[in-house]
Write a protein that holds these residues in place. Structure first.
Motif, mmCIF file in Angstrom:
data_model
loop_
_atom_site.group_PDB
_atom_site.id
_atom_site.type_symbol
_atom_site.label_atom_id
_atom_site.label_comp_id
_atom_site.label_asym_id
_atom_site.label_seq_id
_atom_site.Cartn_x
_atom_site.Cartn_y
_atom_site.Cartn_z
ATOM 1 N N GLU A 136 41.860 41.998 43.603
ATOM 2 C CA GLU A 136 43.128 41.859 44.198
ATOM 3 C C GLU A 136 42.977 43.336 44.863
ATOM 4 O O GLU A 136 42.720 44.280 43.867
ATOM 5 N N ASN A 137 43.065 43.665 46.231
ATOM 6 C CA ASN A 137 43.204 44.838 46.708
ATOM 7 C C ASN A 137 41.563 45.663 46.345
ATOM 8 O O ASN A 137 41.626 46.906 46.027
ATOM 9 N N ARG A 138 40.762 44.783 46.140
ATOM 10 C CA ARG A 138 39.318 45.168 45.876
ATOM 11 C C ARG A 138 38.993 45.894 44.641
ATOM 12 O O ARG A 138 38.040 46.508 44.627
ATOM 13 N N GLN A 139 39.919 45.343 43.715
ATOM 14 C CA GLN A 139 39.870 45.789 42.409
ATOM 15 C C GLN A 139 39.576 44.471 41.708
ATOM 16 O O GLN A 139 40.522 43.485 41.667
ATOM 17 N N LEU A 140 38.636 44.534 40.515
ATOM 18 C CA LEU A 140 38.320 43.402 39.562
ATOM 19 C C LEU A 140 39.608 43.154 38.691
ATOM 20 O O LEU A 140 40.005 44.178 38.093
ATOM 21 N N GLN A 141 40.400 42.132 38.775
ATOM 22 C CA GLN A 141 41.433 42.041 38.060
ATOM 23 C C GLN A 141 41.274 41.007 36.684
ATOM 24 O O GLN A 141 41.745 41.057 35.645
ATOM 25 N N GLY A 142 40.181 40.152 36.777
ATOM 26 C CA GLY A 142 40.021 39.310 35.732
ATOM 27 C C GLY A 142 38.928 38.257 36.146
ATOM 28 O O GLY A 142 38.237 38.527 37.096
ATOM 29 N N GLY A 143 38.897 37.269 35.268
ATOM 30 C CA GLY A 143 37.588 36.320 35.740
ATOM 31 C C GLY A 143 37.116 35.400 34.594
ATOM 32 O O GLY A 143 37.756 35.805 33.348
ATOM 33 N N ALA A 144 36.277 34.642 34.524
ATOM 34 C CA ALA A 144 35.577 33.963 33.192
ATOM 35 C C ALA A 144 34.014 33.563 33.875
ATOM 36 O O ALA A 144 33.905 33.076 34.809
ATOM 37 N N VAL A 145 33.328 33.270 32.762
ATOM 38 C CA VAL A 145 32.042 32.839 32.821
ATOM 39 C C VAL A 145 31.802 31.945 31.652
ATOM 40 O O VAL A 145 32.248 32.006 30.519
ATOM 41 N N GLU A 146 31.091 30.628 32.134
ATOM 42 C CA GLU A 146 30.410 29.916 31.054
ATOM 43 C C GLU A 146 29.131 29.945 31.181
ATOM 44 O O GLU A 146 28.517 29.773 32.166
ATOM 45 N N VAL A 147 28.675 29.572 29.914
ATOM 46 C CA VAL A 147 26.977 30.038 29.674
ATOM 47 C C VAL A 147 26.648 28.672 29.132
ATOM 48 O O VAL A 147 27.027 28.406 27.949
ATOM 49 N N ASP A 148 25.398 27.983 29.385
ATOM 50 C CA ASP A 148 24.948 26.828 28.610
ATOM 51 C C ASP A 148 23.970 27.310 27.596
ATOM 52 O O ASP A 148 22.918 27.872 27.958
#
Length: 548
Positions: free
Chosen positions: A402-414
């Motif tokens: 949001e507004n060029r700022q990282l706010q969150g997220g998630a990653v899944e790895v096998d």
């Protein structure tokens, strides 16, 4: 999977007027998002007309750099926004001009001015004669002379050389004289006089001398916007002196002999449309910049004691302003650009799904590195540090921005894909047996907090968080491995691959103690006297590429 929340800023559309002014009903029906045409995500400082009905948009997109874009209405609904400055490197672009010959001028606050004639790029700095490399405005007068407002005065360029001007007048209010040469805006009126708004006093230059603009014995200060209307009256917004412990400000009109205060509302930008209405962006109350608005002053009441003003929309920041050839009003805020057609405001950036970036699993990578306690030896000679590296596949993930700022997220790895690499061409050593992949086939990382900057002295929490080195952002999240979830923190660098925010890349290094997740095979804690002991710290090198 639980994703961290993204907080969306909702604007409140209000229909009100300043004290002492007539109230009208706003004609807005709705605010909509332009689904096909995604515009730039920058703080839109200036909006200018280009040739053939195009629109030029300039401003910074964070503290490190900015961009200039062209909007081509003939390509509306397609790729109508084009980044014009991406090839010039990362600079803080603030203003833009397309001159009468079709040449483009890009003003930056960190690197002077760039000139593009369509065939080549020329760079002007103090070395070439520019007054200062901090340039916040660029203007073409009736004779085709280009003027620049800089952090060190006004620069005039005739196509061959620069001539620089600084005010010789003693500051009437701010004793820091250099503020009088920190230029916000420049305008040539119909008589050929140059009106200059600065961070300090405002001036008029008649070609021979500078005259400080005053009203009731007080100078106009911090003037951002100046306009000459169709009748030749000058409109400007700024503070008028310093009285009673505060700086009274607002919108003023000058008829050639007298200043009249039109409104308490301030203005970052002022324009007059084809119907004669005056439009402004800026604070509703100059004493409190937290509430700003796009406002319209009705043409039929401009010169009355109580002009009719309609507040089209309010929010936290409204900046650049322009009437397009089709009569629509374009305005900018801290996140992008908008168009108002008299009924509807079109938002070219903040739309559903705009802030979700899907991770490109082919371009992204996670590399791990572990080491033995003593490395490899042949007699008294150390032949290797005992380190091993490998990779593991990302299955899917997303980043929330949001507004060029990282706010969150998630990653899944096998975890079935984790493998060790060797220097020779032997097959990779698959390592699923090292983990209980049947029971825990997937590992996850969910971002819970992102901070800008880092002091390099983050302590190691008892829950398994890691050491942090220098980085322009600091990412904290929950890492789940072998069914155990613990908080980790690591430094990272984030960059947008183009000014349209189409692709973002995040690079980071995470150092973790594997035994905190129950992976204690060969741990130095238990085999510290053995040369085969494996160090508990494991480094994870991450390159995450995500696209909208």
């Amino acid at each position: 999977m639980n994703y961290s929340p993204v907080y969306v800023l909702f604007w409140m559309v209000v229909f009100c007027t300043s004290c002492g002014q007539n109230q009208t009903n706003s004609p807005i029906n709705t605010i909509k998002s332009e689904i096909k045409d995604i515009g730039p995500n920058i703080m839109v400082r200036n909006i200018k007309k280009g040739r053939n009905g195009t629109i030029l948009i300039a401003g910074p997109n964070n503290s490190s750099f900015g961009d200039v874009f062209r909007y081509d209405p003939s390509r509306a609904g397609e790729k109508s926004f084009t980044n014009l400055t991406s090839r010039l490197g990362q600079h803080i672009f603030w203003d833009v001009l397309e001159d009468r010959r079709g040449n483009l001028w890009f003003a930056s606050t960190d690197s002077g001015v760039y000139y593009d004639n369509g065939k080549s790029i020329q760079h002007f700095t103090t070395t070439e004669g520019l007054a200062n490399n901090r340039v916040t405005s660029v203007y073409e007068d009736k004779a085709g002379i280009i003027w620049f407002g800089t952090g060190g005065g006004v620069s005039r360029y005739d196509g061959k050389s620069f001539r620089n001007f600084t005010s010789p007048n003693t500051p009437l209010f701010f004793k820091e004289g250099h503020w009088n040469d920190d230029i916000h805006t420049i305008l040539e009126d119909k008589t050929g006089k140059l009106w200059v708004g600065t961070r300090g006093d405002a001036f008029v230059y008649d070609g021979k001398k500078f005259t400080t603009l005053t009203h009731k014995g007080e100078p106009f200060l911090d003037v951002w916007a100046i306009l000459e209307d169709s009748k030749g009256a000058i409109w400007l917004s700024g503070y008028n002196g310093f009285k009673g412990g505060h700086r009274p400000g607002g919108l003023y009109r000058y008829d050639g002999s007298t200043f009249t205060k039109v409104s308490e509302r301030g203005a970052y930008a002022i324009i007059q449309d084809k119907k004669g209405n005056i439009w402004t962006t800026g604070p509703v109350n100059p004493a409190n910049w937290t509430v700003q608005a796009l406002s319209r002053y009705d043409a039929t009441s401009l010169y009355s004691t109580k002009p009719t003003v309609t507040e089209i929309i309010s929010g936290k920041a409204f900046l650049g302003l322009l009437e397009a050839n089709d009569g629509s009003i374009w305005f900018g805020d801290a996140t992008g650009v908008y168009r108002y057609d008299g009924k509807t405001i079109t938002d070219f950036y903040n739309k559903e799904g705009q802030k979700k970036y899907i991770i490109d699993t082919k371009q992204s990578a996670i590399i791990w590195k572990g080491s033995r306690l003593l490395g490899g030896w042949e007699g008294p000679t150390l032949v290797s540090d005992g380190s091993s590296t490998g990779d593991v596949d990302i299955v899917k993930g997303e980043l929330l921005i949001e507004n060029r700022q990282l706010q969150g997220g998630a990653v899944e790895v096998d975890m079935n894909t984790i493998e060790q690499k060797f220097d020779d061409q032997r097959p990779h050593n698959k390592l699923p047996a090292f983990f209980d992949v049947k029971k825990f086939p997937v590992s996850t990382f969910v971002i819970t907090k992102v901070e800008t900057g880092n002091d390099g002295h983050t302590k190691v929490p008892t829950d398994g968080s890691i050491r942090v080195n220098e980085g322009n952002i600091k990412v904290t999240g929950n890492l789940t491995l072998e069914g155990i979830t613990k908080a980790v923190t690591f430094p990272a660098k984030m960059q947008f691959k183009d000014g349209m925010d189409g692709t973002v890349e995040v690079n980071g290094t995470l150092i973790l103690d594997r035994t905190d997740w129950g992976t204690d095979y060969g741990s130095e804690k238990y085999f510290y006297q053995s040369g085969d002991a494996i160090l508990d710290d494991v480094k994870l090198y991450m390159k995450i590429v995500a696209k909208k």
